[in-house]
Design a protein around this motif. Structure first.
Motif, short mmCIF file in Angstrom:
data_model
loop_
_atom_site.label_atom_id
_atom_site.label_comp_id
_atom_site.label_asym_id
_atom_site.label_seq_id
_atom_site.Cartn_x
_atom_site.Cartn_y
_atom_site.Cartn_z
N SER A 111 1.97 -8.93 -4.06
CA SER A 111 2.18 -8.13 -5.27
C SER A 111 0.82 -7.83 -5.90
O SER A 111 -0.15 -8.56 -5.68
CB SER A 111 3.08 -8.88 -6.27
OG SER A 111 2.48 -10.10 -6.66
N GLY A 112 0.77 -6.76 -6.62
CA GLY A 112 -0.47 -6.35 -7.27
C GLY A 112 -0.20 -5.18 -8.18
O GLY A 112 0.94 -4.78 -8.41
N THR A 113 -1.28 -4.59 -8.68
CA THR A 113 -1.17 -3.44 -9.59
C THR A 113 -1.76 -2.22 -8.92
O THR A 113 -2.93 -2.22 -8.53
CB THR A 113 -1.91 -3.72 -10.91
OG1 THR A 113 -1.38 -4.91 -11.51
CG2 THR A 113 -1.77 -2.56 -11.87
N ALA A 114 -0.93 -1.18 -8.77
CA ALA A 114 -1.40 0.09 -8.21
C ALA A 114 -2.20 0.81 -9.29
O ALA A 114 -1.79 0.88 -10.45
CB ALA A 114 -0.22 0.95 -7.76
N VAL A 115 -3.36 1.32 -8.90
CA VAL A 115 -4.24 2.02 -9.84
C VAL A 115 -4.84 3.25 -9.17
O VAL A 115 -4.81 3.40 -7.95
CB VAL A 115 -5.39 1.09 -10.32
CG1 VAL A 115 -4.86 -0.09 -11.10
CG2 VAL A 115 -6.25 0.63 -9.16
N LYS A 116 -5.39 4.12 -10.02
CA LYS A 116 -6.23 5.22 -9.55
C LYS A 116 -7.65 4.89 -9.95
O LYS A 116 -7.92 4.56 -11.10
CB LYS A 116 -5.82 6.55 -10.19
CG LYS A 116 -4.51 7.09 -9.69
CD LYS A 116 -4.20 8.43 -10.34
CE LYS A 116 -2.83 8.92 -9.91
NZ LYS A 116 -2.48 10.19 -10.56
N GLN A 132 0.82 -1.20 0.00
CA GLN A 132 0.00 0.00 0.00
C GLN A 132 0.86 1.26 0.00
O GLN A 132 0.56 2.24 -0.69
CB GLN A 132 -0.94 0.00 1.21
CG GLN A 132 -2.05 -1.03 1.07
CD GLN A 132 -2.84 -1.19 2.35
OE1 GLN A 132 -2.27 -1.44 3.41
NE2 GLN A 132 -4.15 -1.04 2.25
N ALA A 133 1.95 1.26 0.76
CA ALA A 133 2.84 2.42 0.80
C ALA A 133 3.48 2.65 -0.57
O ALA A 133 3.60 3.79 -1.02
CB ALA A 133 3.91 2.21 1.87
N GLU A 134 3.87 1.58 -1.23
CA GLU A 134 4.46 1.71 -2.56
C GLU A 134 3.44 2.24 -3.55
O GLU A 134 3.76 3.08 -4.41
CB GLU A 134 5.01 0.35 -3.02
CG GLU A 134 5.94 0.43 -4.20
CD GLU A 134 6.63 -0.89 -4.50
OE1 GLU A 134 6.68 -1.23 -5.70
OE2 GLU A 134 7.11 -1.56 -3.57
N ALA A 135 2.19 1.77 -3.44
CA ALA A 135 1.13 2.27 -4.33
C ALA A 135 0.90 3.76 -4.12
O ALA A 135 0.76 4.52 -5.08
CB ALA A 135 -0.17 1.50 -4.06
N ALA A 136 0.89 4.20 -2.86
CA ALA A 136 0.71 5.63 -2.55
C ALA A 136 1.85 6.44 -3.14
O ALA A 136 1.63 7.53 -3.69
CB ALA A 136 0.61 5.83 -1.04
N ALA A 137 3.08 5.92 -3.07
CA ALA A 137 4.24 6.62 -3.61
C ALA A 137 4.14 6.78 -5.13
O ALA A 137 4.67 7.74 -5.69
CB ALA A 137 5.52 5.89 -3.24
N LEU A 138 3.44 5.86 -5.79
CA LEU A 138 3.25 5.95 -7.24
C LEU A 138 2.04 6.79 -7.61
O LEU A 138 1.73 6.96 -8.79
CB LEU A 138 3.10 4.54 -7.84
CG LEU A 138 4.33 3.65 -7.84
CD1 LEU A 138 3.98 2.26 -8.37
CD2 LEU A 138 5.45 4.27 -8.66
N GLY A 139 1.31 7.27 -6.61
CA GLY A 139 0.14 8.09 -6.87
C GLY A 139 -1.16 7.31 -6.98
O GLY A 139 -2.20 7.87 -7.32
N GLY A 140 -1.12 6.02 -6.66
CA GLY A 140 -2.33 5.21 -6.72
C GLY A 140 -3.16 5.35 -5.46
O GLY A 140 -2.66 5.75 -4.41
N ASN A 141 -4.43 5.01 -5.57
CA ASN A 141 -5.30 4.99 -4.39
C ASN A 141 -5.94 3.63 -4.18
O ASN A 141 -6.83 3.47 -3.36
CB ASN A 141 -6.36 6.09 -4.46
CG ASN A 141 -7.31 5.92 -5.63
OD1 ASN A 141 -7.15 5.02 -6.45
ND2 ASN A 141 -8.28 6.80 -5.73
N ALA A 142 -5.45 2.63 -4.95
CA ALA A 142 -5.94 1.27 -4.79
C ALA A 142 -4.91 0.31 -5.37
O ALA A 142 -4.07 0.70 -6.18
CB ALA A 142 -7.28 1.08 -5.49
N VAL A 143 -5.00 -0.95 -4.93
CA VAL A 143 -4.17 -2.02 -5.51
C VAL A 143 -5.11 -3.17 -5.84
O VAL A 143 -5.85 -3.65 -4.97
CB VAL A 143 -3.07 -2.49 -4.54
CG1 VAL A 143 -2.22 -3.58 -5.20
CG2 VAL A 143 -2.20 -1.34 -4.08
N VAL A 144 -5.10 -3.58 -7.10
CA VAL A 144 -5.97 -4.67 -7.55
C VAL A 144 -5.13 -5.89 -7.90
O VAL A 144 -3.92 -5.79 -8.12
CB VAL A 144 -6.84 -4.25 -8.76
CG1 VAL A 144 -7.80 -3.13 -8.37
CG2 VAL A 144 -5.97 -3.82 -9.94
#
Length: 115
Positions: free
Chosen positions: A109-114, A76-88
């Motif tokens: 592991s997953g895909t960070a998305v907005k 989740q922290a890595e997703a936030a750093a990439l600008g995402g607000n979810a991981v699917v």
């Protein structure tokens, strides 16, 4: 049936490829979180005794739950750093590592998305 959940930053995580009612606006990238925990000699001894007697090993269950939670929090922290607000599409893996299998790695592991 439980749905996706969020952390304190509002990062939703789910094992499904989409979040119902929230279309993906942008793909931010693949994110991961890994945690490695070492085995404790005394805990192992008591866990083995419990296994012989026929009970569940609560100490190992707590360690697995904590490691899984930490791996998801890193993701989740890595997703936030990439600008995402979810991981699917989150995938959780468990691997025994070390010279004598003395450590356990939990990876998420997953895909960070907005959305």
């Amino acid at each position: 049936m439980p749905g996706p959940w969020k952390d304190a930053r509002g990062i939703t995580v789910t094992t499904t490829p989409t979040i119902e009612g929230r279309p993906i606006q942008e793909y931010c990238g693949i994110v991961t979180g890994e945690v490695i925990v070492g085995a404790n000699l005394f805990r192992d001894l008591f866990a083995n005794i419990r296994d012989i007697v026929g009970g569940r090993s609560g100490s190992y269950e707590r360690i697995l739950a904590d490691a899984r939670k930490q791996a998801i929090e890193e993701l989740q922290a890595e997703a936030a750093a990439l600008g995402g607000n979810a991981v699917v599409g989150i995938d959780l893996d468990y691997e025994v590592i070390g010279a004598n299998g003395s450590m356990l790695m939990v990876s998420a592991s997953g895909t960070a998305v907005k959305v």
